[in-house]
Design an enzyme around this catalytic site. Structure first.
Site, PDB file in Angstrom:
ATOM      1  N   ASN A  79      49.877  42.496  63.138  1.00 16.42           N
ATOM      2  CA  ASN A  79      49.793  43.395  61.985  1.00 16.42           C
ATOM      3  C   ASN A  79      51.106  43.544  61.230  1.00 16.42           C
ATOM      4  O   ASN A  79      51.198  43.193  60.068  1.00 16.42           O
ATOM      5  CB  ASN A  79      49.303  44.781  62.415  1.00 16.42           C
ATOM      6  CG  ASN A  79      47.807  44.851  62.597  1.00 16.42           C
ATOM      7  OD1 ASN A  79      47.085  43.978  62.132  1.00 16.42           O
ATOM      8  ND2 ASN A  79      47.335  45.879  63.271  1.00 16.42           N
ATOM      9  N   GLU A  80      52.111  44.124  61.886  1.00 18.48           N
ATOM     10  CA  GLU A  80      53.328  44.441  61.151  1.00 18.48           C
ATOM     11  C   GLU A  80      54.507  44.710  62.072  1.00 18.48           C
ATOM     12  O   GLU A  80      54.358  44.875  63.280  1.00 18.48           O
ATOM     13  CB  GLU A  80      53.128  45.660  60.244  1.00 18.48           C
ATOM     14  CG  GLU A  80      53.135  47.006  60.933  1.00 18.48           C
ATOM     15  CD  GLU A  80      51.860  47.357  61.648  1.00 18.48           C
ATOM     16  OE1 GLU A  80      51.953  47.639  62.863  1.00 18.48           O
ATOM     17  OE2 GLU A  80      50.787  47.351  61.029  1.00 18.48           O
TER      18      GLU A  80
ATOM     19  N   ASP B  57      63.436  56.325  54.815  1.00 18.96           N
ATOM     20  CA  ASP B  57      63.021  56.455  56.216  1.00 18.96           C
ATOM     21  C   ASP B  57      62.868  55.107  56.907  1.00 18.96           C
ATOM     22  O   ASP B  57      63.031  55.009  58.123  1.00 18.96           O
ATOM     23  CB  ASP B  57      61.700  57.223  56.307  1.00 18.96           C
ATOM     24  CG  ASP B  57      61.888  58.721  56.126  1.00 18.96           C
ATOM     25  OD1 ASP B  57      63.042  59.151  55.948  1.00 18.96           O
ATOM     26  OD2 ASP B  57      60.881  59.462  56.151  1.00 18.96           O
TER      27      ASP B  57
ATOM     28  N   THR C 231      45.900  45.960  56.109  1.00 18.26           N
ATOM     29  CA  THR C 231      44.862  46.990  56.234  1.00 18.26           C
ATOM     30  C   THR C 231      45.264  48.087  57.215  1.00 18.26           C
ATOM     31  O   THR C 231      44.501  49.030  57.419  1.00 18.26           O
ATOM     32  CB  THR C 231      43.540  46.371  56.724  1.00 18.26           C
ATOM     33  OG1 THR C 231      43.727  45.842  58.049  1.00 18.26           O
ATOM     34  CG2 THR C 231      43.076  45.246  55.799  1.00 18.26           C
ATOM     35  N   ALA C 232      46.443  47.962  57.819  1.00 21.33           N
ATOM     36  CA  ALA C 232      46.870  48.908  58.858  1.00 21.33           C
ATOM     37  C   ALA C 232      47.954  49.846  58.309  1.00 21.33           C
ATOM     38  O   ALA C 232      47.759  50.502  57.294  1.00 21.33           O
ATOM     39  CB  ALA C 232      47.345  48.123  60.088  1.00 21.33           C
ATOM     40  N   TYR C 233      49.104  49.897  58.969  1.00 15.43           N
ATOM     41  CA  TYR C 233      50.177  50.824  58.584  1.00 15.43           C
ATOM     42  C   TYR C 233      50.590  50.632  57.128  1.00 15.43           C
ATOM     43  O   TYR C 233      50.822  51.593  56.387  1.00 15.43           O
ATOM     44  CB  TYR C 233      51.361  50.605  59.527  1.00 15.43           C
ATOM     45  CG  TYR C 233      52.510  51.569  59.385  1.00 15.43           C
ATOM     46  CD1 TYR C 233      52.323  52.880  58.942  1.00 15.43           C
ATOM     47  CD2 TYR C 233      53.805  51.173  59.728  1.00 15.43           C
ATOM     48  CE1 TYR C 233      53.392  53.760  58.833  1.00 15.43           C
ATOM     49  CE2 TYR C 233      54.877  52.046  59.627  1.00 15.43           C
ATOM     50  CZ  TYR C 233      54.659  53.336  59.169  1.00 15.43           C
ATOM     51  OH  TYR C 233      55.721  54.202  59.069  1.00 15.43           O
TER      52      TYR C 233
ATOM     53  N   ARG D 222      67.621  52.789  50.796  1.00 15.24           N
ATOM     54  CA  ARG D 222      67.918  54.050  51.473  1.00 15.24           C
ATOM     55  C   ARG D 222      66.600  54.804  51.620  1.00 15.24           C
ATOM     56  O   ARG D 222      65.869  54.989  50.644  1.00 15.24           O
ATOM     57  CB  ARG D 222      68.906  54.910  50.672  1.00 15.24           C
ATOM     58  CG  ARG D 222      70.228  54.245  50.347  1.00 15.24           C
ATOM     59  CD  ARG D 222      71.071  54.011  51.586  1.00 15.24           C
ATOM     60  NE  ARG D 222      72.391  53.490  51.250  1.00 15.24           N
ATOM     61  CZ  ARG D 222      72.668  52.213  51.018  1.00 15.24           C
ATOM     62  NH1 ARG D 222      71.691  51.310  51.083  1.00 15.24           N
ATOM     63  NH2 ARG D 222      73.902  51.826  50.743  1.00 15.24           N
TER      64      ARG D 222
ATOM     65  N   ASP E 183      40.644  47.820  68.252  1.00 16.74           N
ATOM     66  CA  ASP E 183      41.692  46.945  67.744  1.00 16.74           C
ATOM     67  C   ASP E 183      42.949  46.998  68.604  1.00 16.74           C
ATOM     68  O   ASP E 183      43.609  45.977  68.815  1.00 16.74           O
ATOM     69  CB  ASP E 183      42.043  47.327  66.304  1.00 16.74           C
ATOM     70  CG  ASP E 183      40.975  46.901  65.316  1.00 16.74           C
ATOM     71  OD1 ASP E 183      40.120  46.080  65.693  1.00 16.74           O
ATOM     72  OD2 ASP E 183      40.996  47.381  64.172  1.00 16.74           O
ATOM     73  N   GLY E 184      43.289  48.177  69.109  1.00 19.68           N
ATOM     74  CA  GLY E 184      44.470  48.299  69.954  1.00 19.68           C
ATOM     75  C   GLY E 184      44.353  47.462  71.216  1.00 19.68           C
ATOM     76  O   GLY E 184      45.321  46.831  71.650  1.00 19.68           O
TER      77      GLY E 184
END
EC number: 2.7.1.23
Length: 267
Positions: free
Chosen positions: A121-122, A149, A160-162, A147, A45-46
């Protein structure tokens, strides 16, 4: 038809690419790395996402085919032992491509400059060593004061990823919806956020206004150091990533294969 091949440099991939080139040359296929009609991605995928970003300025005229040579491939329909079958299908099949929504990212600086990005993806907004403070708007109306991270905005396929690892829902791409998930939000008597993923309609948009001169924005995992930004707007793009549909597995088959696998029940 003009074709180019994108690949990683693992031994298994390079052997597959060599065989693929041999077959395509025998079929008199034209190679054109500058203006291809089809990009064949060999790897995972990458590799395919990197290939998309290489040709994102031609996204409306380029189709992608993914050949999987690793352990997991959500966007790759073919295995390295299917090369002959894939090439035959490529040359003989004339189906409309499968289209998946893309994320449009508009970064607006304090000076008024606008920078555009597309993501498969994102995109995430974070601070490296400090808490991210940001106002979140939906359709230009204040939704929450965040507030924590960071924040992640994803496409349906990016769900489906991160986003999934952050507790987001898995969304079918036909919904063309945006999803925002929080990354370790702070919730106490002073700071309150929804603390749940939100999914918004395709005609809506999300705006993040960070309260920081310097933060990190990622686009499909690629890091961008941002300074003096006024706001970031996210919406579903009118562009789509296109996949040749022959041999194309439907979305839930991909999800099942990627995350569940075969039923190992002893019943």
């Amino acid at each position: 038809m003009k074709v180019t091949i994108a690949h990683n440099n693992y031994d298994k991939t390079l052997k597959t690419v060599a065989y693929l080139k041999e077959i395509l040359k025998k079929k008199n296929v034209v190679f054109d790395a500058k203006y291809p009609d089809v990009v064949i991605s060999v790897g995972g995928d990458g590799t395919l996402i990197n290939a998309f970003h290489r040709y994102e300025n031609q996204v409306d005229s380029v189709r992608f085919i993914g050949v999987h040579t690793g352990h997991l491939g959500f966007y790759t329909d073919w295995r390295n032992y299917d090369i002959d079958k894939m090439v035959d299908a490529l040359l003989l099949t004339d189906e409309a491509p499968a289209k998946y929504p893309l994320l449009e990212i508009k970064l607006i600086t304090e000076s008024g400059e606008t920078k555009y990005h597309l993501a498969v993806n994102e995109s995430a907004v974070k601070r490296v060593s400090h808490t991210l403070e940001a106002d979140v708007y939906i359709n230009d109306e204040l939704f929450e004061n965040f507030r924590g991270d960071g924040l992640c905005v994803s496409t349906p396929t990016g769900s489906t990823a991160y986003s999934k690892s952050l507790g987001g829902a898995v969304i079918h791409p036909r919904l063309k919806a945006l999803q925002m998930t929080e990354i370790a939000s702070i919730n106490n008597r002073v700071f309150r956020t929804l603390s749940a993923p939100i999914v918004i309609a395709p005609d809506q948009w999300i705006t993040i206004v960070p309260n920081a001169d310097h933060f990190v924005m990622t686009v499909d995992g690629a890091r961008i150091d941002v300074r003096n930004a006024k706001k970031i707007e996210y919406r579903i793009s009118h562009h789509s990533i296109q996949f040749d549909q022959f041999g194309h597995h439907h979305f839930w088959s991909r999800v099942q294969d990627a995350f569940i696998g075969e039923n190992n029940s002893n019943d």
